[in-house]
Design a protein around this motif. Structure first.
Motif, mmCIF file in Angstrom:
data_model
loop_
_atom_site.group_PDB
_atom_site.id
_atom_site.type_symbol
_atom_site.label_atom_id
_atom_site.label_comp_id
_atom_site.label_asym_id
_atom_site.label_seq_id
_atom_site.Cartn_x
_atom_site.Cartn_y
_atom_site.Cartn_z
ATOM 1 N N PRO A 153 -0.707 3.660 -3.811
ATOM 2 C CA PRO A 153 -1.776 4.137 -2.919
ATOM 3 C C PRO A 153 -3.118 3.435 -3.124
ATOM 4 O O PRO A 153 -3.893 3.305 -2.184
ATOM 5 N N ASP A 154 -3.391 2.986 -4.344
ATOM 6 C CA ASP A 154 -4.656 2.315 -4.629
ATOM 7 C C ASP A 154 -4.438 0.822 -4.825
ATOM 8 O O ASP A 154 -5.115 0.188 -5.643
ATOM 9 N N ARG B 230 0.817 -1.212 0.000
ATOM 10 C CA ARG B 230 0.000 0.000 0.000
ATOM 11 C C ARG B 230 0.851 1.263 0.000
ATOM 12 O O ARG B 230 0.410 2.316 -0.489
ATOM 13 N N THR B 231 2.072 1.180 0.540
ATOM 14 C CA THR B 231 2.963 2.348 0.470
ATOM 15 C C THR B 231 3.554 2.512 -0.929
ATOM 16 O O THR B 231 3.939 3.617 -1.309
#
Length: 524
Positions: free
Chosen positions: A191-192, A187-188
């Motif tokens: 972002p999606d 996720r880092t």
């Protein structure tokens, strides 16, 4: 070679033995794993203690059978009261690391199927007295791998070590549904990222139509199989600057279902080129009949952890995708082996490869695992590549997952703890038989009750006995390697003699594996 070797312990998930080149498969590409066998020892008859993830991983960690350490099936964590071989390595001065899948604790967060049910007319015991164990592993310290609660790295939520591992970066679940520390990282990077995972976000593809298979939108570089070697290389780079020896467990959550190899690995293998197992379409055991009937009627959802029947086209498609996952893992292993060499660590490092259990993968027309102990789910690869030797060897003696702990401890020069049940594979003689245990917690297609199965494998035979059913299994593996003819109910004098002999062997092996811990406090 130093007196205390390093160890790189590689585990895959749901990976049957014959899905490697070095085990005779001429389709799947596994050059890096094969290179370990080319300069090490490959066990041809290596069996799990239990063909389910959590129980067998607990048996690997403790060197003890599931009926002894108590993690009998998925959903029962390994108790922190049980000693692991990694704790002994740590105690002896080893730096210990776990990168990838752990699954020593539950990760779904779903309610258990088996729960205490109060009975009418009887006084209900207090909560603390409803189980034979007062510490029944339901406390928060056993929720560390629950995916829905994984809001920060596992290392930040620990107090002390994790079953002997000082360094932990963990993946839970499988395929593009993988979670845990890996998901926090992904996720880092994107972002999606959550919009790339799962069947609803899959890329279009007309080649594959099979249960639990979709073309993931997750790119190769963000897939868990790529993250694991990245983190392993980083940890090994740190170890190259340390004086202490190390033990690194690098554990891949694939090639377990769902079948979602990313990028080029999705279509690396053509389903049309896949060979079906020799047993495909054969088998008349009650659950096999029930699963085939459910497939034909469309009454089996085939989207859970339960085994299910498949058509020929579905089997070929899933095998092709599984081979893609295996080759991706092999490429990842190649990266880490190259880093060992570049860091100057290879000459001091024992490399071990195995899997926690297998998969039917088309055997008898079935997929996944559970309750039918064919060779495809109980026989797994085991390779030991030791820098002390460079000659390829094949060991044909019986080995078991419970032997891994004792072998590593012996090679490290560390005395094992009281109650360890495995043997040193390198210096001891193989037993006459190995035992496989399995207890289920739920019903499934073909079974109207939870099952309790015990299997014994000898040099020639495999016998499986189950509680509460009117059928059992006995196969002559020498003359029937694909386990097509169940001899258990054969009334001939010859088979009766074999049946009694194998049953006695099973009983003696079960007696041998009765617990020898704890030590007594006094003579009496």
């Amino acid at each position: 070679m130093s007196k205390r070797p390093n160890f790189l312990f590689i585990i895959t998930d749901q990976h049957r033995a014959d899905h490697l080149g070095c085990y005779g498969n001429d389709t799947v590409k596994t050059p890096h794993i094969d290179s370990l066998a080319a300069k090490g020892t490959r066990w041809d008859r290596f069996y799990v203690a239990n063909p389910i993830c959590m129980p067998n991983r607990a048996s690997i960690m403790t060197g003890r059978m599931c009926s002894v350490h108590g993690a009998r099936h998925n959903g029962i964590p390994l108790s922190k009261d049980h000693t692991t071989f990694v704790e002994l390595l740590r105690d002896a001065g080893y730096n210990t690391g776990l990168i990838g899948k752990s699954h020593l604790q539950s990760f779904t967060g779903l309610p258990a199927t088996n729960q205490f049910e109060p009975q009418d007319g009887l006084t209900t015991p207090s909560i603390a007295l409803r189980d034979a164990y007062k510490n029944n592993r339901h406390s928060s310290e056993y929720d560390l791998e629950v995916a829905p609660k994984w809001d920060r790295p596992l290392s930040e939520r620990l107090t002390g070590h994790f079953y002997g591992f000082d360094h932990v970066e963990v993946t839970a679940d499988h395929g593009d549904q993988a979670s845990g520390d890996y998901l926090l990282w992904a996720r880092t990077q994107h972002p999606d990222f959550d919009d790339l995972t799962g069947p609803d976000n899959a890329l279009p593809d007309n080649r594959i139509n099979a249960p639990q298979a979709w073309r993931t939108a997750v790119p190769e570089e963000l897939y868990s199989t790529a993250w694991i070697p990245d983190r392993a290389e980083a940890w090994l780079t740190e170890q190259a600057r340390q004086e202490a020896p190390f033990f690194l467990q690098m554990s891949f959550p694939d090639p377990h279902h769902p079948f979602t190899p990313p990028g080029r690995y999705w279509d690396m293998y053509d389903p049309a080129d896949m060979m079906l197992p020799a047993s495909f379409g054969h088998g008349d055991l009650p659950p096999i009949k029930a699963m085939k009937e459910a497939m034909e009627k469309g009454t089996d959802p085939r989207n859970s952890q339960n085994p299910f029947a498949v058509s020929e086209d579905e089997a070929r498609a899933i095998i092709a995708l599984t081979y893609g996952m295996i080759t991706m893992i092999d490429d990842a292993i190649g990266r880490v082996l190259a880093r060992l060499e570049a860091l100057g660590l290879a000459e001091d490092t024992v490399v071990i490869f195995t899997s926690d259990h297998g998969d039917y993968m088309g055997d008898h027309g079935l997929m996944l695992k559970l309750l039918l102990h064919y060779q495809s789910i109980i026989r797994v690869p085991f390779i030991w590549k030791d820098p002390k030797t460079t000659q390829a060897a094949v060991d044909t003696g019986l080995g078991s997952s419970i032997d891994i702990a004792a072998t590593i401890l012996s090679r490290a020069g560390i005395q094992a703890f009281n109650g360890i049940q495995g043997r040193d594979l390198l210096t001891s003689k193989p037993p006459k038989a190995v035992l496989v245990e399995e207890d289920s917690q739920r019903t499934m297609t073909g079974f109207d009750r939870p099952q309790r199965v015990r299997t014994v494998v000898t040099d020639r035979y495999r016998m499986s006995l189950r509680e509460g059913e009117n059928w059992n299994e006995l196969y002559d593996l020498e003359n029937d390697p694909y386990e097509l003819r169940n001899l258990f109910d054969d009334q001939s004098a010859e088979v009766e003699c074999v049946r009694q002999s194998v049953m006695e062997t099973m009983l003696r092996r079960m007696i041998n594996l009765q617990d020898r811990a704890p030590f007594p406090a006094y003579r009496a």
